[in-house]
Write a protein that holds these residues in place. Sequence first.
Motif, mmCIF file in Angstrom:
data_model
loop_
_atom_site.group_PDB
_atom_site.id
_atom_site.type_symbol
_atom_site.label_atom_id
_atom_site.label_comp_id
_atom_site.label_asym_id
_atom_site.label_seq_id
_atom_site.Cartn_x
_atom_site.Cartn_y
_atom_site.Cartn_z
ATOM 1 N N UNK A 203 10.510 57.144 66.529
ATOM 2 C CA UNK A 203 10.717 55.585 65.936
ATOM 3 C C UNK A 203 12.086 55.248 65.074
ATOM 4 N N UNK A 204 12.318 56.377 64.161
ATOM 5 C CA UNK A 204 13.832 56.273 63.614
ATOM 6 C C UNK A 204 14.982 56.188 64.734
ATOM 7 N N UNK A 205 14.917 56.720 65.649
ATOM 8 C CA UNK A 205 15.958 56.464 66.538
ATOM 9 C C UNK A 205 16.138 55.345 67.273
ATOM 10 N N UNK A 206 15.057 54.862 67.437
ATOM 11 C CA UNK A 206 15.052 53.405 68.097
ATOM 12 C C UNK A 206 15.454 52.415 66.930
ATOM 13 N N UNK A 207 15.115 52.544 65.706
ATOM 14 C CA UNK A 207 15.562 51.796 64.579
ATOM 15 C C UNK A 207 17.057 51.603 64.795
#
Length: 477
Positions: A203-207
């Motif tokens: 989720x953080x990488x997608x952000x």
Amino acid sequence: MADQKMLKFVDVERDMPEKRAPDLRRTDFHEIYAEYADEKAKEQAARCSQCGVPYCQSHCPLHNNIPDWLRLTAENRLEEAYELSQATNTFPEICGRICPQDRLCEGNCVIEQSGHGTVTIGSVEKYITDTAWEKGWVKPITPHAERSESVGIIGAGPAGLAAAERLRRAGVQVTVYDRYDRAGGLMTYGIPGFKLEKDVVMRRIKQLEDAGVEFVTNCNVGEDISFDAIRGKHEAVLIATGVYKSRELPAPGSGADGIVRAIDYLTASNRKSFGDDVEEFESGELNAQGKKVVVIGGGDTAMDCVRTAIRQGAESVKCLYRRDRANMPGSQREVQNAEEEGVEFVWLSAPKGFTGDAVEGVMVQQMRLGAPDASGRQMPELIEGSDYVEEADLVIKALGFEPEDLPRLWGVDGLEVTRWGTVKAAFTTGLTSLDGVYAAGDIVRGASLVVWAIKDGRDAADAILEDLSQGASVAAE
């Protein structure tokens, strides 16, 4: 007068989130702690004494504003608590899950010293940010203005990602190069799902991807692209590779089949959790199912290995460590979790060698603790004539990590390293001996914690921004 919502530690006992029963959690890789309910989070946050000198904050590498966001949580001002939490920490929900709070913030809580039981800081931190994601309070990264300068980051672990986030917020163009097929480093492939479920990292990488950070994966510097080529593409480069070279165990029989490195074992298991085809797992080479497993080491990586082996259906799992329980480097909370799940710890024992062409046993020598060494820890000494053989058909070496020889691997001249092989970089700025090249995280400080890597990445990003604004950077003296 103190706010009546706080200082509840005298009346309210410490209460961790509910932990799933061992017989249930040992069958899967889901996180073992439940989420706090809203009222329980407020109640536990209200135990904070709001002391004048917050040792929890000073012992946090990121110096998180812990008393303030505990107070805001107790007052049901959760969105403000999240804003304050993420102001100093790029990934608070990750630190809330995997930081060894018992050695850092919680271990230095003032009310713990007075016998009331520490505030459950990590669990509240996790709750705040998980709630923020659920409520849509985690906003996209949107720079006020784009900048023309570009920074290349080598390594997509916590240091590299923290730096990428900070640079991107400032409008800098960021490209992250990583050897793996997914970003996240050890957060993705080293730490098991029962401590950090992978959708939290993804989720953080997608952000970051949505914010315009470019990820170049499956990219080995020195093979797929040269270090000089990366330097030529960017105004500044940050080396954030981490340390991946496993410490070896020079003992008779150590080359036998069935003796594997912790990083290989954990990576295979995590790849399976993503649904990847993992040949070494399917063949049984990196799969503990039905085996007598012995893990050698006493750090958090060893704890990850023993608890993974339990979940894979090992016949038995034993952990050999040359010191006693009180002197092991791993989290005591993790040791307790492992024991609950069926791991047997064999304290004061060290491997002397291995039997069998395909490993059949570990030759164990028993130890006792002698005089302290320079660090103050008691040194293990052999007890003569106490050797015995521990049966094993899978041995996992979890003896720690060392830096790879980057100047040789990358064919780069002038990149200075220390006598330990870590990259020599200026304290606080991360500037190396090469102009415009910085370094952060484990490749500078040696194998350490995710929270330290986040701090180093943020500090290096700030130094890069300052130097870019000045139009030039000067190599460290």
